[in-house]
Write a protein that holds these residues in place. Structure first.
Motif, PDB file in Angstrom:
ATOM      1  N   GLU A 104       0.836  -1.191   0.000  1.00 27.13           N
ATOM      2  CA  GLU A 104       0.000   0.000   0.000  1.00 27.13           C
ATOM      3  C   GLU A 104       0.873   1.244   0.000  1.00 27.13           C
ATOM      4  O   GLU A 104       1.947   1.263   0.620  1.00 27.13           O
ATOM      5  CB  GLU A 104      -0.915   0.028   1.222  1.00 27.13           C
ATOM      6  CG  GLU A 104      -1.944  -1.086   1.278  1.00 27.13           C
ATOM      7  CD  GLU A 104      -2.819  -0.978   2.515  1.00 27.13           C
ATOM      8  OE1 GLU A 104      -3.209   0.155   2.866  1.00 27.13           O
ATOM      9  OE2 GLU A 104      -3.104  -2.026   3.121  1.00 27.13           O
ATOM     10  N   ALA A 105       0.408   2.267  -0.677  1.00 23.26           N
ATOM     11  CA  ALA A 105       1.117   3.542  -0.651  1.00 23.26           C
ATOM     12  C   ALA A 105       1.165   4.078   0.766  1.00 23.26           C
ATOM     13  O   ALA A 105       0.213   3.911   1.545  1.00 23.26           O
ATOM     14  CB  ALA A 105       0.432   4.547  -1.567  1.00 23.26           C
ATOM     15  N   ASP A 106       2.283   4.696   1.115  1.00 22.04           N
ATOM     16  CA  ASP A 106       2.501   5.334   2.418  1.00 22.04           C
ATOM     17  C   ASP A 106       2.614   4.344   3.570  1.00 22.04           C
ATOM     18  O   ASP A 106       2.551   4.736   4.736  1.00 22.04           O
ATOM     19  CB  ASP A 106       1.402   6.362   2.724  1.00 22.04           C
ATOM     20  CG  ASP A 106       1.283   7.415   1.634  1.00 22.04           C
ATOM     21  OD1 ASP A 106       2.337   7.849   1.125  1.00 22.04           O
ATOM     22  OD2 ASP A 106       0.150   7.791   1.276  1.00 22.04           O
ATOM     23  N   LYS A 107       2.785   3.061   3.248  1.00 22.13           N
ATOM     24  CA  LYS A 107       3.035   2.055   4.281  1.00 22.13           C
ATOM     25  C   LYS A 107       4.360   1.370   3.952  1.00 22.13           C
ATOM     26  O   LYS A 107       4.396   0.402   3.176  1.00 22.13           O
ATOM     27  CB  LYS A 107       1.898   1.040   4.349  1.00 22.13           C
ATOM     28  CG  LYS A 107       0.615   1.627   4.922  1.00 22.13           C
ATOM     29  CD  LYS A 107      -0.416   0.545   5.214  1.00 22.13           C
ATOM     30  CE  LYS A 107      -1.650   1.149   5.872  1.00 22.13           C
ATOM     31  NZ  LYS A 107      -2.662   0.114   6.185  1.00 22.13           N
ATOM     32  N   PRO A 108       5.474   1.884   4.501  1.00 19.89           N
ATOM     33  CA  PRO A 108       6.797   1.345   4.161  1.00 19.89           C
ATOM     34  C   PRO A 108       6.905  -0.146   4.465  1.00 19.89           C
ATOM     35  O   PRO A 108       6.280  -0.658   5.403  1.00 19.89           O
ATOM     36  CB  PRO A 108       7.743   2.158   5.058  1.00 19.89           C
ATOM     37  CG  PRO A 108       6.986   3.417   5.357  1.00 19.89           C
ATOM     38  CD  PRO A 108       5.552   3.008   5.439  1.00 19.89           C
ATOM     39  N   PHE A 109       7.697  -0.824   3.655  1.00 16.31           N
ATOM     40  CA  PHE A 109       7.957  -2.246   3.870  1.00 16.31           C
ATOM     41  C   PHE A 109       9.426  -2.509   3.595  1.00 16.31           C
ATOM     42  O   PHE A 109      10.147  -1.646   3.081  1.00 16.31           O
ATOM     43  CB  PHE A 109       7.054  -3.112   2.982  1.00 16.31           C
ATOM     44  CG  PHE A 109       7.200  -2.865   1.506  1.00 16.31           C
ATOM     45  CD1 PHE A 109       7.968  -3.709   0.714  1.00 16.31           C
ATOM     46  CD2 PHE A 109       6.541  -1.790   0.897  1.00 16.31           C
ATOM     47  CE1 PHE A 109       8.086  -3.488  -0.651  1.00 16.31           C
ATOM     48  CE2 PHE A 109       6.652  -1.569  -0.474  1.00 16.31           C
ATOM     49  CZ  PHE A 109       7.433  -2.412  -1.250  1.00 16.31           C
ATOM     50  N   GLU A 110       9.883  -3.695   3.936  1.00 10.36           N
ATOM     51  CA  GLU A 110      11.301  -4.023   3.794  1.00 10.36           C
ATOM     52  C   GLU A 110      11.497  -5.213   2.867  1.00 10.36           C
ATOM     53  O   GLU A 110      10.723  -6.167   2.877  1.00 10.36           O
ATOM     54  CB  GLU A 110      11.915  -4.305   5.169  1.00 10.36           C
ATOM     55  CG  GLU A 110      11.956  -3.084   6.069  1.00 10.36           C
ATOM     56  CD  GLU A 110      12.608  -3.372   7.421  1.00 10.36           C
ATOM     57  OE1 GLU A 110      12.974  -4.552   7.669  1.00 10.36           O
ATOM     58  OE2 GLU A 110      12.741  -2.428   8.223  1.00 10.36           O
ATOM     59  N   ILE A 111      12.561  -5.118   2.092  1.00 14.41           N
ATOM     60  CA  ILE A 111      13.061  -6.240   1.301  1.00 14.41           C
ATOM     61  C   ILE A 111      14.536  -6.355   1.653  1.00 14.41           C
ATOM     62  O   ILE A 111      15.337  -5.493   1.281  1.00 14.41           O
ATOM     63  CB  ILE A 111      12.884  -6.014  -0.213  1.00 14.41           C
ATOM     64  CG1 ILE A 111      11.429  -5.705  -0.571  1.00 14.41           C
ATOM     65  CG2 ILE A 111      13.370  -7.232  -0.996  1.00 14.41           C
ATOM     66  CD1 ILE A 111      11.219  -5.348  -2.037  1.00 14.41           C
ATOM     67  N   GLY A 112      14.902  -7.381   2.377  1.00 10.98           N
ATOM     68  CA  GLY A 112      16.282  -7.497   2.849  1.00 10.98           C
ATOM     69  C   GLY A 112      16.661  -6.312   3.709  1.00 10.98           C
ATOM     70  O   GLY A 112      15.940  -5.944   4.647  1.00 10.98           O
ATOM     71  N   ASP A 113      17.786  -5.677   3.374  1.00 14.22           N
ATOM     72  CA  ASP A 113      18.234  -4.511   4.147  1.00 14.22           C
ATOM     73  C   ASP A 113      17.739  -3.204   3.538  1.00 14.22           C
ATOM     74  O   ASP A 113      18.214  -2.125   3.898  1.00 14.22           O
ATOM     75  CB  ASP A 113      19.760  -4.501   4.261  1.00 14.22           C
ATOM     76  CG  ASP A 113      20.450  -4.276   2.912  1.00 14.22           C
ATOM     77  OD1 ASP A 113      19.798  -4.516   1.869  1.00 14.22           O
ATOM     78  OD2 ASP A 113      21.622  -3.876   2.900  1.00 14.22           O
ATOM     79  N   MET A 114      16.790  -3.287   2.642  1.00 11.93           N
ATOM     80  CA  MET A 114      16.268  -2.118   1.934  1.00 11.93           C
ATOM     81  C   MET A 114      14.865  -1.786   2.430  1.00 11.93           C
ATOM     82  O   MET A 114      14.000  -2.665   2.506  1.00 11.93           O
ATOM     83  CB  MET A 114      16.229  -2.420   0.430  1.00 11.93           C
ATOM     84  CG  MET A 114      15.622  -1.342  -0.449  1.00 11.93           C
ATOM     85  SD  MET A 114      15.427  -1.965  -2.151  1.00 11.93           S
ATOM     86  CE  MET A 114      17.135  -2.045  -2.696  1.00 11.93           C
ATOM     87  N   LYS A 115      14.645  -0.521   2.768  1.00 13.04           N
ATOM     88  CA  LYS A 115      13.290  -0.073   3.100  1.00 13.04           C
ATOM     89  C   LYS A 115      12.697   0.589   1.861  1.00 13.04           C
ATOM     90  O   LYS A 115      13.372   1.341   1.168  1.00 13.04           O
ATOM     91  CB  LYS A 115      13.299   0.910   4.270  1.00 13.04           C
ATOM     92  CG  LYS A 115      11.885   1.271   4.747  1.00 13.04           C
ATOM     93  CD  LYS A 115      11.901   2.092   6.020  1.00 13.04           C
ATOM     94  CE  LYS A 115      12.115   3.564   5.707  1.00 13.04           C
ATOM     95  NZ  LYS A 115      11.917   4.434   6.896  1.00 13.04           N
ATOM     96  N   VAL A 116      11.435   0.289   1.600  1.00 14.07           N
ATOM     97  CA  VAL A 116      10.754   0.801   0.411  1.00 14.07           C
ATOM     98  C   VAL A 116       9.485   1.524   0.820  1.00 14.07           C
ATOM     99  O   VAL A 116       8.746   1.050   1.689  1.00 14.07           O
ATOM    100  CB  VAL A 116      10.395  -0.351  -0.565  1.00 14.07           C
ATOM    101  CG1 VAL A 116       9.803   0.207  -1.850  1.00 14.07           C
ATOM    102  CG2 VAL A 116      11.600  -1.227  -0.854  1.00 14.07           C
ATOM    103  N   ASN A 117       9.245   2.668   0.207  1.00 18.88           N
ATOM    104  CA  ASN A 117       8.000   3.392   0.444  1.00 18.88           C
ATOM    105  C   ASN A 117       7.369   3.746  -0.901  1.00 18.88           C
ATOM    106  O   ASN A 117       8.001   4.391  -1.735  1.00 18.88           O
ATOM    107  CB  ASN A 117       8.251   4.658   1.266  1.00 18.88           C
ATOM    108  CG  ASN A 117       6.962   5.246   1.816  1.00 18.88           C
ATOM    109  OD1 ASN A 117       5.920   4.595   1.829  1.00 18.88           O
ATOM    110  ND2 ASN A 117       7.029   6.477   2.283  1.00 18.88           N
ATOM    111  N   ALA A 118       6.146   3.303  -1.107  1.00 18.10           N
ATOM    112  CA  ALA A 118       5.399   3.632  -2.326  1.00 18.10           C
ATOM    113  C   ALA A 118       4.582   4.894  -2.093  1.00 18.10           C
ATOM    114  O   ALA A 118       4.112   5.137  -0.980  1.00 18.10           O
ATOM    115  CB  ALA A 118       4.487   2.471  -2.709  1.00 18.10           C
TER     116      ALA A 118
END
Length: 260
Positions: A104-118
């Motif tokens: 979801e947009a504005d709900k950050p998530f993680e993939i490995g050591d990377m944080k992602v925010n849509a």
């Protein structure tokens, strides 16, 4: 944090983003073979990747997704509405639905050591987003293409990025006098269409800071833009900045930008 464009144009898009431990692709809008060959130029292979993030379901962003998914079984991240739209794509083929992860947009998530925010964007798709990526060391890379316009919300989301990848789709004059039918010109120029060179420059001026090390101009139209025009339009508009700018090409891998 590393970023390189494997392909960028209205014909197909695919971008590599990586940290020390994690590699992802943003969109798979070119063939699987081309993705594999492009990654080999960066001394990478698809099995080294930890996921694929999809911005929206248009063909130039998911053309190669079916083959890549069947061949390598990587996790695929997209909004729920985008996932539904992807499965309506007639050329997707059979893909294991368990590979897809709804975000979801504005709900950050993680993939490995990377944080992602849509983040939400304006485009004529089911639920389009752009992405910002954060490394453990504090570096930030943002990719914002396929947006007809922007507002303060998006400025806040991609502000102060170390690496910026921004759409410079068309020159307004070229589009207006070109051969596209009226309805298509209206779509591209509309709020849910694509960003012009001039509007791209305005966005960069609002979000770039002293922290910004590199700007890529992407998603150029083959019919309504060309590299030198996009580059010069943006460069002239950014007279207050001395930013390294590179035009991401449709048929070659860009340089790799690395920041820590």
């Amino acid at each position: 944090m590393k970023l390189s464009s494997l392909a960028s144009s209205s014909e197909g898009n695919c971008i590599y983003v990586g940290t020390k431990k994690t590699n992802v692709l943003v969109d798979c809008g070119v063939s699987a073979k081309r993705i594999e060959n492009s990654l080999s130029e960066l001394d990478l292979t698809v099995p080294e990747f930890d996921g694929i993030l999809i911005t929206h379901e248009h063909t130039d962003h998911i053309k190669g997704l079916g083959v890549i998914a069947r061949r390598y079984g990587l996790p695929i991240f997209a909004t729920g509405k985008t996932i539904d739209a992807i499965f309506d794509y007639k050329n997707l083929g059979k893909v294991d639905k368990s590979l897809f992860h709804s975000i979801e947009a504005d709900k950050p998530f993680e993939i490995g050591d990377m944080k992602v925010n849509a983040s939400h964007i304006w485009h004529d798709a089911a639920d389009p987003v752009c992405y910002s990526f954060y490394s453990e060391e504090g570096a930030k890379a943002s990719i914002a293409t396929d947006l007809g316009d922007y507002d303060e919300y998006l400025v806040e989301k991609i502000y102060d990025s170390d690496i910026l990848f921004v759409e410079a789709n068309h020159d307004v004059n070229m589009l207006q006098v070109g051969r596209y039918p009226y309805y298509l010109k209206r779509r591209i120029l509309g709020r849910e269409g694509h960003l012009s060179n001039e509007r791209c420059a305005e966005l960069i001026e609002e979000v770039a800071t002293q922290k910004t090390k590199k700007v890529y101009l992407g998603h150029l139209s083959k019919e309504n833009n060309y590299e030198k025009l996009a580059y010069e339009t943006v460069k002239i508009s950014l007279h207050n900045f001395t930013l390294p700018i590179e035009v991401a090409r449709r048929d070659t891998v860009s340089t790799v930008t690395s920041v820590s």
